[in-house]
Design a protein around this motif. Sequence first.
Motif, mmCIF file in Angstrom:
data_model
loop_
_atom_site.group_PDB
_atom_site.id
_atom_site.type_symbol
_atom_site.label_atom_id
_atom_site.label_comp_id
_atom_site.label_asym_id
_atom_site.label_seq_id
_atom_site.Cartn_x
_atom_site.Cartn_y
_atom_site.Cartn_z
ATOM 1 N N LEU A 15 36.607 40.320 51.622
ATOM 2 C CA LEU A 15 36.522 40.423 50.168
ATOM 3 C C LEU A 15 36.918 41.819 49.689
ATOM 4 O O LEU A 15 36.308 42.807 50.089
ATOM 5 N N LYS A 17 36.701 44.953 47.423
ATOM 6 C CA LYS A 17 35.486 45.405 46.745
ATOM 7 C C LYS A 17 35.744 46.675 45.951
ATOM 8 O O LYS A 17 36.637 47.459 46.264
ATOM 9 N N TYR A 294 26.211 42.980 50.443
ATOM 10 C CA TYR A 294 26.677 41.601 50.239
ATOM 11 C C TYR A 294 25.940 40.644 51.172
ATOM 12 O O TYR A 294 25.590 39.527 50.772
ATOM 13 N N ALA A 308 31.586 36.368 45.180
ATOM 14 C CA ALA A 308 32.874 36.645 44.538
ATOM 15 C C ALA A 308 32.667 37.088 43.093
ATOM 16 O O ALA A 308 33.378 37.976 42.598
ATOM 17 N N ALA A 311 31.764 40.672 43.018
ATOM 18 C CA ALA A 311 32.954 41.498 43.245
ATOM 19 C C ALA A 311 33.809 41.574 41.980
ATOM 20 O O ALA A 311 34.296 42.651 41.613
ATOM 21 N N ARG A 312 33.997 40.441 41.296
ATOM 22 C CA ARG A 312 34.778 40.433 40.045
ATOM 23 C C ARG A 312 34.092 41.284 38.979
ATOM 24 O O ARG A 312 34.755 42.009 38.218
ATOM 25 N N GLU A 331 43.158 38.950 44.196
ATOM 26 C CA GLU A 331 42.837 39.023 45.624
ATOM 27 C C GLU A 331 41.448 38.458 45.916
ATOM 28 O O GLU A 331 41.234 37.800 46.929
ATOM 29 N N ILE A 332 40.502 38.746 45.030
ATOM 30 C CA ILE A 332 39.146 38.200 45.207
ATOM 31 C C ILE A 332 39.177 36.683 45.128
ATOM 32 O O ILE A 332 38.583 35.980 45.962
ATOM 33 N N ASP A 333 39.883 36.151 44.145
ATOM 34 C CA ASP A 333 39.994 34.694 44.004
ATOM 35 C C ASP A 333 40.662 34.077 45.224
ATOM 36 O O ASP A 333 40.254 33.000 45.686
#
Length: 342
Positions: A15, A17, A294, A308, A311-312, A331-333
């Motif tokens: 993920l 970050k 996390y 996620a 992170a967003r 990138e997170i998605d």
Amino acid sequence: MDPLCSPVERFIRDLPKVELHVHLEGSMCPPVFLRLAEKHRVPGLPKTPEEVAAYYEFRDFAHFIEVYVASVQVLRDEEDFALLTADVARRLAAQNVRYAELHISLYNHLARGVPASVVFAGVEHGRREAEREHGIRLRWIPDFPGDYGVEAGERTLDAVLADGPPSVVGFGVGGMEVDRTPFRDLYARARAAGLHSLPHAGETGGPQNVWAALEVLGAERIGHGIDSMEDPRLVDHLREHQVPVDVSPTSNLRTRAVADLAEHPLPRMLEAGLTVTLNSDDPPMFGTDLVNEYRTAHALGLDLADLALLARNGVAASYLDAAAKRELVAEIDAALAAAEQR
């Protein structure tokens, strides 16, 4: 299955970050701490990794502050700050942290006779090195301990305005959590100079300090803010105005701000619709890092989609430029979609 090879662990590590509430000095790992303590022959500090571990066992929040203030004595010249910054950036980048806004305990250095110009020259050297070698971007939030009073804040802000580089994005207040109301004029001056208002509030001092941060200091993000959950009207305000709250679960446990991790309000904060970001605060002091935070959030019941979202939220609450934010969110998605297909 080895938990470190589990799908959740892989997702957490993959993920992308950001970290928005982490203290530069509180991120000093034991080898750097011991190296600098020996370099400057600072008395009264631990001399072995085992002694450092015992030193970082905190009785309460006040004891943590006492240890923190003693620890920063090892930082004295430009080379020290550059070394610390480069080491912290390397360890952040190893966790796939792409961007971080780090608090600098500037007043603690000024009070010891270390000029702001030395602090900023050192951290900027380390920042540039980190961006070249690891691609991570760093920005700075100088702060002062609120319990030292308005004069400490004024001296800190004066130093920031005189010597702060363009990579300074905000102005913070931490330390023992006292009433934020006396800092009204100080923060008005900081905001007028283009600095974002990023105070600690609601970690141990109750929801009234969060209200003061918002209404008196013009806070754009709240550092910690877990006490907000005690006031339903405040929760509604934070949700309605989408004020980000930077939460650090392990820190809250280690400083005794919460008695038990299972009682941590992080899941309830998300359920209430708050814009929560996840952070490590002072990672070596608390035996954690952002990856572990996390893991902790997952252990509190959050699923991959929740992680996620955290992170967003971090990306959205940061002072990254719009294009970089779009790239990171994509990138997170993508990381979430890949994890859900496994």
